[in-house]
Scaffold this active site. Sequence first.
Site, PDB file in Angstrom:
ATOM      1  N   ARG A 147       0.862  -1.195   0.000  1.00  0.00           N
ATOM      2  CA  ARG A 147       0.000   0.000   0.000  1.00  0.00           C
ATOM      3  C   ARG A 147       0.888   1.230   0.000  1.00  0.00           C
ATOM      4  O   ARG A 147       1.869   1.285   0.763  1.00  0.00           O
ATOM      5  CB  ARG A 147      -0.879  -0.029   1.257  1.00  0.00           C
ATOM      6  CG  ARG A 147      -1.965   1.022   1.250  1.00  0.00           C
ATOM      7  CD  ARG A 147      -2.769   1.012   2.542  1.00  0.00           C
ATOM      8  NE  ARG A 147      -2.235   1.946   3.506  1.00  0.00           N
ATOM      9  CZ  ARG A 147      -2.923   2.444   4.548  1.00  0.00           C
ATOM     10  NH1 ARG A 147      -4.168   2.046   4.762  1.00  0.00           N
ATOM     11  NH2 ARG A 147      -2.365   3.283   5.377  1.00  0.00           N
ATOM     12  N   TYR A 159      -3.659  11.241   5.936  1.00  0.00           N
ATOM     13  CA  TYR A 159      -3.935   9.892   6.447  1.00  0.00           C
ATOM     14  C   TYR A 159      -2.850   8.917   5.962  1.00  0.00           C
ATOM     15  O   TYR A 159      -2.446   8.955   4.802  1.00  0.00           O
ATOM     16  CB  TYR A 159      -5.315   9.400   5.956  1.00  0.00           C
ATOM     17  CG  TYR A 159      -5.425   7.915   6.134  1.00  0.00           C
ATOM     18  CD1 TYR A 159      -5.715   7.386   7.382  1.00  0.00           C
ATOM     19  CD2 TYR A 159      -5.117   7.045   5.094  1.00  0.00           C
ATOM     20  CE1 TYR A 159      -5.727   6.016   7.592  1.00  0.00           C
ATOM     21  CE2 TYR A 159      -5.133   5.678   5.281  1.00  0.00           C
ATOM     22  CZ  TYR A 159      -5.445   5.171   6.532  1.00  0.00           C
ATOM     23  OH  TYR A 159      -5.437   3.824   6.734  1.00  0.00           O
ATOM     24  N   ASP A 212      -5.198   3.757  -0.116  1.00  0.00           N
ATOM     25  CA  ASP A 212      -6.385   3.961   0.736  1.00  0.00           C
ATOM     26  C   ASP A 212      -6.784   5.435   0.705  1.00  0.00           C
ATOM     27  O   ASP A 212      -6.022   6.307   1.145  1.00  0.00           O
ATOM     28  CB  ASP A 212      -6.052   3.529   2.169  1.00  0.00           C
ATOM     29  CG  ASP A 212      -7.281   3.471   3.078  1.00  0.00           C
ATOM     30  OD1 ASP A 212      -8.351   3.948   2.668  1.00  0.00           O
ATOM     31  OD2 ASP A 212      -7.141   2.936   4.191  1.00  0.00           O
ATOM     32  N   HIS A 214      -9.524   6.536   2.235  1.00  0.00           N
ATOM     33  CA  HIS A 214     -10.090   6.733   3.572  1.00  0.00           C
ATOM     34  C   HIS A 214     -11.352   7.605   3.543  1.00  0.00           C
ATOM     35  O   HIS A 214     -11.474   8.560   4.327  1.00  0.00           O
ATOM     36  CB  HIS A 214      -9.031   7.290   4.540  1.00  0.00           C
ATOM     37  CG  HIS A 214      -9.052   6.606   5.883  1.00  0.00           C
ATOM     38  ND1 HIS A 214      -9.584   7.183   6.987  1.00  0.00           N
ATOM     39  CD2 HIS A 214      -8.620   5.387   6.276  1.00  0.00           C
ATOM     40  CE1 HIS A 214      -9.471   6.355   8.025  1.00  0.00           C
ATOM     41  NE2 HIS A 214      -8.902   5.250   7.611  1.00  0.00           N
ATOM     42  N   GLU A 238      -9.016   1.964  -2.203  1.00  0.00           N
ATOM     43  CA  GLU A 238      -9.834   1.532  -1.065  1.00  0.00           C
ATOM     44  C   GLU A 238     -10.652   2.701  -0.517  1.00  0.00           C
ATOM     45  O   GLU A 238     -10.148   3.831  -0.444  1.00  0.00           O
ATOM     46  CB  GLU A 238      -8.866   1.011  -0.002  1.00  0.00           C
ATOM     47  CG  GLU A 238      -9.467   0.742   1.353  1.00  0.00           C
ATOM     48  CD  GLU A 238      -8.389   0.362   2.363  1.00  0.00           C
ATOM     49  OE1 GLU A 238      -7.281  -0.085   1.964  1.00  0.00           O
ATOM     50  OE2 GLU A 238      -8.648   0.523   3.566  1.00  0.00           O
ATOM     51  N   GLU A 264     -14.086  -1.837   5.588  1.00  0.00           N
ATOM     52  CA  GLU A 264     -13.515  -2.011   6.930  1.00  0.00           C
ATOM     53  C   GLU A 264     -14.441  -1.494   8.025  1.00  0.00           C
ATOM     54  O   GLU A 264     -14.314  -1.901   9.174  1.00  0.00           O
ATOM     55  CB  GLU A 264     -12.131  -1.368   7.029  1.00  0.00           C
ATOM     56  CG  GLU A 264     -12.129   0.133   6.924  1.00  0.00           C
ATOM     57  CD  GLU A 264     -10.725   0.715   6.926  1.00  0.00           C
ATOM     58  OE1 GLU A 264      -9.838   0.146   6.269  1.00  0.00           O
ATOM     59  OE2 GLU A 264     -10.520   1.737   7.597  1.00  0.00           O
ATOM     60  N   ARG A 285     -13.766  -5.738   2.257  1.00  0.00           N
ATOM     61  CA  ARG A 285     -12.700  -5.615   3.271  1.00  0.00           C
ATOM     62  C   ARG A 285     -13.176  -5.817   4.708  1.00  0.00           C
ATOM     63  O   ARG A 285     -12.512  -5.424   5.660  1.00  0.00           O
ATOM     64  CB  ARG A 285     -12.064  -4.230   3.139  1.00  0.00           C
ATOM     65  CG  ARG A 285     -11.000  -4.227   2.082  1.00  0.00           C
ATOM     66  CD  ARG A 285     -10.313  -2.918   1.953  1.00  0.00           C
ATOM     67  NE  ARG A 285      -9.866  -2.313   3.183  1.00  0.00           N
ATOM     68  CZ  ARG A 285      -8.855  -2.735   3.940  1.00  0.00           C
ATOM     69  NH1 ARG A 285      -8.196  -3.825   3.604  1.00  0.00           N
ATOM     70  NH2 ARG A 285      -8.522  -2.091   5.043  1.00  0.00           N
ATOM     71  N   GLU A 341      -4.650  -7.482   4.530  1.00  0.00           N
ATOM     72  CA  GLU A 341      -3.825  -6.381   5.050  1.00  0.00           C
ATOM     73  C   GLU A 341      -3.034  -6.863   6.268  1.00  0.00           C
ATOM     74  O   GLU A 341      -3.552  -7.572   7.122  1.00  0.00           O
ATOM     75  CB  GLU A 341      -4.745  -5.214   5.469  1.00  0.00           C
ATOM     76  CG  GLU A 341      -3.977  -4.010   5.996  1.00  0.00           C
ATOM     77  CD  GLU A 341      -4.923  -2.867   6.400  1.00  0.00           C
ATOM     78  OE1 GLU A 341      -6.118  -3.112   6.640  1.00  0.00           O
ATOM     79  OE2 GLU A 341      -4.445  -1.722   6.474  1.00  0.00           O
ATOM     80  N   TRP A 404     -12.882  11.505   8.166  1.00  0.00           N
ATOM     81  CA  TRP A 404     -11.453  11.265   8.412  1.00  0.00           C
ATOM     82  C   TRP A 404     -10.988   9.989   7.753  1.00  0.00           C
ATOM     83  O   TRP A 404     -11.624   9.007   7.701  1.00  0.00           O
ATOM     84  CB  TRP A 404     -11.119  11.202   9.917  1.00  0.00           C
ATOM     85  CG  TRP A 404      -9.647  11.019  10.087  1.00  0.00           C
ATOM     86  CD1 TRP A 404      -8.677  11.961   9.918  1.00  0.00           C
ATOM     87  CD2 TRP A 404      -8.968   9.795  10.406  1.00  0.00           C
ATOM     88  NE1 TRP A 404      -7.420  11.402  10.126  1.00  0.00           N
ATOM     89  CE2 TRP A 404      -7.577  10.075  10.416  1.00  0.00           C
ATOM     90  CE3 TRP A 404      -9.402   8.492  10.676  1.00  0.00           C
ATOM     91  CZ2 TRP A 404      -6.614   9.103  10.691  1.00  0.00           C
ATOM     92  CZ3 TRP A 404      -8.461   7.529  10.945  1.00  0.00           C
ATOM     93  CH2 TRP A 404      -7.083   7.829  10.955  1.00  0.00           C
TER      94      TRP A 404
HETATM   95  O1  KDG Z   1      -9.330   2.258  13.417  1.00  0.00           O
HETATM   96  C1  KDG Z   1      -9.232   2.786  12.134  1.00  0.00           C
HETATM   97  C2  KDG Z   1      -8.067   2.157  11.381  1.00  0.00           C
HETATM   98  O2  KDG Z   1      -8.153   0.756  11.455  1.00  0.00           O
HETATM   99  C3  KDG Z   1      -8.078   2.572   9.946  1.00  0.00           C
HETATM  100  O3  KDG Z   1      -7.889   3.958   9.879  1.00  0.00           O
HETATM  101  C4  KDG Z   1      -6.955   1.884   9.189  1.00  0.00           C
HETATM  102  O4  KDG Z   1      -7.948   2.462   7.095  1.00  0.00           O
HETATM  103  C5  KDG Z   1      -7.230   1.733   7.741  1.00  0.00           C
HETATM  104  C6  KDG Z   1      -6.616   0.597   7.048  1.00  0.00           C
HETATM  105  O5  KDG Z   1      -6.913   0.434   5.864  1.00  0.00           O
HETATM  106  O6  KDG Z   1      -5.834  -0.121   7.648  1.00  0.00           O
HETATM  107 MG    MG Z   2      -8.512   1.564   5.206  1.00  0.00          MG
END
Ligand code: KDG
Ligand code: MG
Length: 404
Positions: A147, A159, A212, A214, A238, A264, A285, A341, A404
């Site tokens: 990643r 991030y 990612d 996010h 992602e 996630e 995911r 991951e 976020w």
């Molecule tokens: O608790 C939040 C994290 O697990 C997250 O921000 C991590 O996005 C994430 C990832 O892909 O590992």
């Molecule tokens: Mg993530």
Amino acid sequence: MKITAADVIVTCPGRNYVTLKITTEDGLVGWGDATLNGRELAVASYLRDHVCPLLIGRNATRITDTWQYLYRGAYWRRGPVTMTAIAAVDVALWDILGKISGLPVYRLLGGAAREGVTVYGHANGSTIEELLTDVAHYRDQGYRAIRVQAAVPGLDSTYGIGGKSAGHTYEPADGEQPTENVWDTAAYLDFVPKMVAAVRDEFGPTVRLLHDVHHRLSPIEAGQLGKSLEPYRMFWIEDSTPAEDQSAFRTIRQHTTTPLAVGEVFNSVYDCNQLITERLIDYIRTSVSHTGGITHLRDVFALANVYGVRSGSHGAGDLSPVSFASALHLDMAIPNFGIQEYMGHLDPWREVFSVGYTMHDGLMHPGDAPGLGVELDEQAAARYPYQPQYLPVNRLTDGSMWDW
Ligand code: KDG
Ligand code: MG
């Protein structure tokens, strides 16, 4: 075999973990991860106050019945707190079933469908140069997929940057509020294709690259990003938009052939049934510990398999080693595994958790110990008490709240 005790252990060896310990009348112990990053004590209370008393006297080997009892029996269904608590019970019972039968959990789930689990590591940098150095580090360790994240010029924080601080949380001082970051979509969309181009240029066409977002883009912006990354053939982008809006992925899909991953923050099959059955994503995911455990995640992956969607489970450092081991067992056994991951954990986690999983040549294996192959040392855990921690929050440059 009856359950005689169910105890919740909250510990912070590097970061907070909530672990459920289930004990049977024969003295067997099963472990389940109940960690929900930044909201840890809510799950600890749900378990201690509402679930543990229900477990005493139940047959530890009736895993499906216990899952149904806790899900249907609560009346209030789904949600991250409930589903993380149910997951902890479910995983602890699979651990016990493995210990009773003398088999690793992946063999109870149908046996190895592959030699090992392909994992991706997290490379990052505060500049593209630093990112390239970190990608080389992962490649040299044998990772087959990486990643890539780098700081967006002009933003104070991005991030995924900031070393190996698994889960990106921090400990607030007394009374302090979560850190506030600033987000600028235009700066980000301008930067990411340049970053990925630099990595492709340096490392060639075959390394699998992931990124990612996010949850920060609108569907049409995500379509633009995917299109701009098509020349670099990403493994996936992602969480390009806020995950709960399933139909948003139709718009993204119409505009790009870059593979899409999301999930996630999901905790049930009902969060992703449209995404899967309409083939709006390529990778789902969801994680064992936030999606009701092995029992429910196996159902999610089975549905995904019917529609050609592959797994790509969340494996950040805020999911405990118990969670990571349970993910590896499921990854080994399902037909439609995609990738896993692997972020690792912060020191001194090994003082508290001992694990049987190993990595060789970019592939991980959960080990062949009966059950999950993970144990927790309660005396060591007691040396690291809970520390309040928060995830950051995001605002746009005009002060509006953002994802976020
Ligand atoms: O608790 C939040 C994290 O697990 C997250 O921000 C991590 O996005 C994430 C990832 O892909 O590992
Ligand atoms: Mg993530």
